[in-house]
Design a protein around this motif. Structure first.
Motif, PDB file in Angstrom:
ATOM      1  N   GLU A 190       0.823  -1.218   0.000  1.00 59.69           N
ATOM      2  CA  GLU A 190       0.000   0.000   0.000  1.00 59.69           C
ATOM      3  C   GLU A 190       0.857   1.268   0.000  1.00 59.69           C
ATOM      4  N   GLY A 191       2.182   1.108  -0.002  1.00 55.52           N
ATOM      5  CA  GLY A 191       3.061   2.265   0.021  1.00 55.52           C
ATOM      6  C   GLY A 191       3.082   2.987   1.356  1.00 55.52           C
ATOM      7  N   LEU A 192       2.804   2.257   2.442  1.00 54.28           N
ATOM      8  CA  LEU A 192       2.690   2.886   3.765  1.00 54.28           C
ATOM      9  C   LEU A 192       3.697   2.354   4.779  1.00 54.28           C
ATOM     10  N   LEU A 193       4.622   1.534   4.346  1.00 55.38           N
ATOM     11  CA  LEU A 193       5.567   0.959   5.296  1.00 55.38           C
ATOM     12  C   LEU A 193       6.388   2.039   5.998  1.00 55.38           C
ATOM     13  N   ASP A 194       6.768   3.077   5.268  1.00 55.79           N
ATOM     14  CA  ASP A 194       7.563   4.149   5.871  1.00 55.79           C
ATOM     15  C   ASP A 194       6.749   4.997   6.847  1.00 55.79           C
ATOM     16  N   SER A 195       5.440   4.832   6.835  1.00 55.77           N
ATOM     17  CA  SER A 195       4.567   5.611   7.725  1.00 55.77           C
ATOM     18  C   SER A 195       4.190   4.838   8.984  1.00 55.77           C
ATOM     19  N   ALA A 196       4.736   3.627   9.156  1.00 59.12           N
ATOM     20  CA  ALA A 196       4.337   2.753  10.257  1.00 59.12           C
ATOM     21  C   ALA A 196       5.377   2.752  11.373  1.00 59.12           C
ATOM     22  N   VAL A 197       4.901   2.919  12.600  1.00 55.23           N
ATOM     23  CA  VAL A 197       5.751   2.901  13.788  1.00 55.23           C
ATOM     24  C   VAL A 197       5.350   1.727  14.672  1.00 55.23           C
ATOM     25  N   TYR A 198       6.348   1.026  15.156  1.00 53.86           N
ATOM     26  CA  TYR A 198       6.148  -0.133  16.034  1.00 53.86           C
ATOM     27  C   TYR A 198       6.448   0.278  17.472  1.00 53.86           C
ATOM     28  N   VAL A 199       5.522  -0.028  18.381  1.00 48.19           N
ATOM     29  CA  VAL A 199       5.721   0.263  19.803  1.00 48.19           C
ATOM     30  C   VAL A 199       5.466  -1.016  20.587  1.00 48.19           C
ATOM     31  N   SER A 200       6.430  -1.391  21.402  1.00 47.05           N
ATOM     32  CA  SER A 200       6.342  -2.632  22.162  1.00 47.05           C
ATOM     33  C   SER A 200       6.557  -2.365  23.651  1.00 47.05           C
ATOM     34  N   ARG A 201       5.774  -3.063  24.487  1.00 46.51           N
ATOM     35  CA  ARG A 201       5.913  -2.986  25.955  1.00 46.51           C
ATOM     36  C   ARG A 201       5.911  -1.526  26.438  1.00 46.51           C
ATOM     37  N   VAL A 202       4.993  -0.747  25.933  1.00 48.43           N
ATOM     38  CA  VAL A 202       4.960   0.671  26.292  1.00 48.43           C
ATOM     39  C   VAL A 202       4.769   0.842  27.798  1.00 48.43           C
ATOM     40  N   GLY A 203       5.610   1.655  28.384  1.00 39.89           N
ATOM     41  CA  GLY A 203       5.547   1.902  29.815  1.00 39.89           C
ATOM     42  C   GLY A 203       6.147   0.816  30.681  1.00 39.89           C
ATOM     43  N   MET A 204       6.674  -0.242  30.053  1.00 45.97           N
ATOM     44  CA  MET A 204       7.267  -1.352  30.796  1.00 45.97           C
ATOM     45  C   MET A 204       8.777  -1.395  30.569  1.00 45.97           C
ATOM     46  N   GLU A 205       9.435  -2.215  31.343  1.00 44.87           N
ATOM     47  CA  GLU A 205      10.855  -2.457  31.103  1.00 44.87           C
ATOM     48  C   GLU A 205      11.010  -3.103  29.724  1.00 44.87           C
ATOM     49  N   GLY A 206      11.963  -2.624  28.953  1.00 38.82           N
ATOM     50  CA  GLY A 206      12.164  -3.152  27.622  1.00 38.82           C
ATOM     51  C   GLY A 206      11.326  -2.475  26.557  1.00 38.82           C
ATOM     52  N   GLU A 207      10.763  -1.316  26.884  1.00 38.06           N
ATOM     53  CA  GLU A 207       9.969  -0.579  25.902  1.00 38.06           C
ATOM     54  C   GLU A 207      10.782  -0.323  24.632  1.00 38.06           C
ATOM     55  N   THR A 208      10.131  -0.530  23.485  1.00 38.04           N
ATOM     56  CA  THR A 208      10.790  -0.351  22.194  1.00 38.04           C
ATOM     57  C   THR A 208       9.912   0.492  21.284  1.00 38.04           C
ATOM     58  N   ILE A 209      10.509   1.492  20.646  1.00 36.77           N
ATOM     59  CA  ILE A 209       9.807   2.334  19.680  1.00 36.77           C
ATOM     60  C   ILE A 209      10.724   2.484  18.475  1.00 36.77           C
ATOM     61  N   LYS A 210      10.268   2.034  17.312  1.00 34.26           N
ATOM     62  CA  LYS A 210      11.104   2.151  16.116  1.00 34.26           C
ATOM     63  C   LYS A 210      10.236   2.042  14.870  1.00 34.26           C
ATOM     64  N   PRO A 211      10.763   2.467  13.718  1.00 35.29           N
ATOM     65  CA  PRO A 211      10.026   2.257  12.474  1.00 35.29           C
ATOM     66  C   PRO A 211       9.761   0.770  12.260  1.00 35.29           C
ATOM     67  N   LEU A 212       8.580   0.447  11.784  1.00 41.33           N
ATOM     68  CA  LEU A 212       8.237  -0.958  11.591  1.00 41.33           C
ATOM     69  C   LEU A 212       9.201  -1.643  10.634  1.00 41.33           C
ATOM     70  N   LYS A 213       9.686  -0.930   9.635  1.00 39.39           N
ATOM     71  CA  LYS A 213      10.580  -1.533   8.647  1.00 39.39           C
ATOM     72  C   LYS A 213      11.889  -2.000   9.272  1.00 39.39           C
ATOM     73  N   ASP A 214      12.223  -1.505  10.470  1.00 38.23           N
ATOM     74  CA  ASP A 214      13.471  -1.883  11.140  1.00 38.23           C
ATOM     75  C   ASP A 214      13.272  -2.968  12.191  1.00 38.23           C
ATOM     76  N   VAL A 215      12.067  -3.502  12.297  1.00 41.05           N
ATOM     77  CA  VAL A 215      11.756  -4.490  13.330  1.00 41.05           C
ATOM     78  C   VAL A 215      12.026  -5.895  12.823  1.00 41.05           C
ATOM     79  N   SER A 216      12.747  -6.685  13.618  1.00 40.04           N
ATOM     80  CA  SER A 216      12.975  -8.096  13.298  1.00 40.04           C
ATOM     81  C   SER A 216      11.814  -8.926  13.841  1.00 40.04           C
TER      82      SER A 216
END
Length: 234
Positions: A190-216
């Protein structure tokens, strides 16, 4: 008099995001209900509330939430009966749930089971900070401005997601951990990968915020959200 059940939204992970009302009720309620038996974050919920409230002297009511398909009202009848027994004894019960009780929470399965057994049961729902709001805030993103259109979708909706990705200004994808590769492929088409942000464990230990394209894919956690925002905040 019978006791009252409080469904408490306790936020996504940071005890400081709990509301004053939730903290007060946790301090006052003699019984805290902690579901067990499925990966819904309830053991995490206990850790969160213990960071804000002294749980010494509290009775912990562990109820079984079996992982079964079909009518949750029927499956949760034994759990509802346990909760009602405590309420019938005149004691209040606090049910802490991650995020907000009205958004993708297991609480409403129990709610339906309780009402089917005892329509007069007194229940108060206390809202909390959802993972959606917290994720956007931590990522420094606006979910919607002015006349923007916002959609919140479970990632299992992938087969029909294309039209919604095109229709809405912001799409929040929940329950993404098991289908992250398919999400990335769909957004790329859809041409939207660059517009997607991944957020994991928000507010917890190990919180991760990064562009979705950089997520393994192997690093994706159960408590993860993807926000697709077509516009910047300007």
């Amino acid at each position: 008099m019978k006791g009252k059940l409080y469904a408490l939204g306790i936020g996504p992970g940071d005890p400081e995001l709990m509301t004053q009302k939730a903290i007060r009720i946790l301090r006052e309620a003699p019984v805290i209900c902690i579901p067990r038996g499925r990966e819904d974050g309830q053991s995490v919920a206990l850790g969160i509330i213990s960071g804000a409230v002294d749980l010494g002297g509290k009775e912990m009511l562990e109820v079984h939430f079996p992982m079964k398909k079909g009518s949750q009202r029927h499956v949760l009848r034994p759990a509802a009966e346990e909760v009602l027994a405590v309420l019938d004894s005149g004691r209040d019960v606090a049910f802490p749930t991650l995020g907000d009780p009205v958004l993708y929470s297991t609480f409403f399965h129990l709610y339906d089971a309780l009402l089917s057994l005892s329509p007069e049961v007194e229940i108060e729902i206390v809202p909390g900070v959802s993972s959606i709001n917290a994720s956007a805030a931590r990522a420094g993103m606006s979910l919607a401005l002015s006349g923007d259109r916002l959609a919140v979708l479970p990632a299992t909706y992938l087969e029909e997601m294309g039209p919604d990705l095109r229709k809405y200004d912001t799409v929040v994808l929940m329950k993404v951990h098991s289908v992250i590769d398919r999400i990335r492929d769909t957004l790329d088409m859809e041409g939207l990968l660059d517009s997607a942000v991944y957020v994991s464990r928000v507010g917890m230990e190990g919180e991760t915020i990064k562009p979705l394209k950089d997520v393994s894919p192997e690093d994706v956690h159960y408590f993860s959200t993807v926000i697709v925002r077509k516009h910047n905040n300007a």
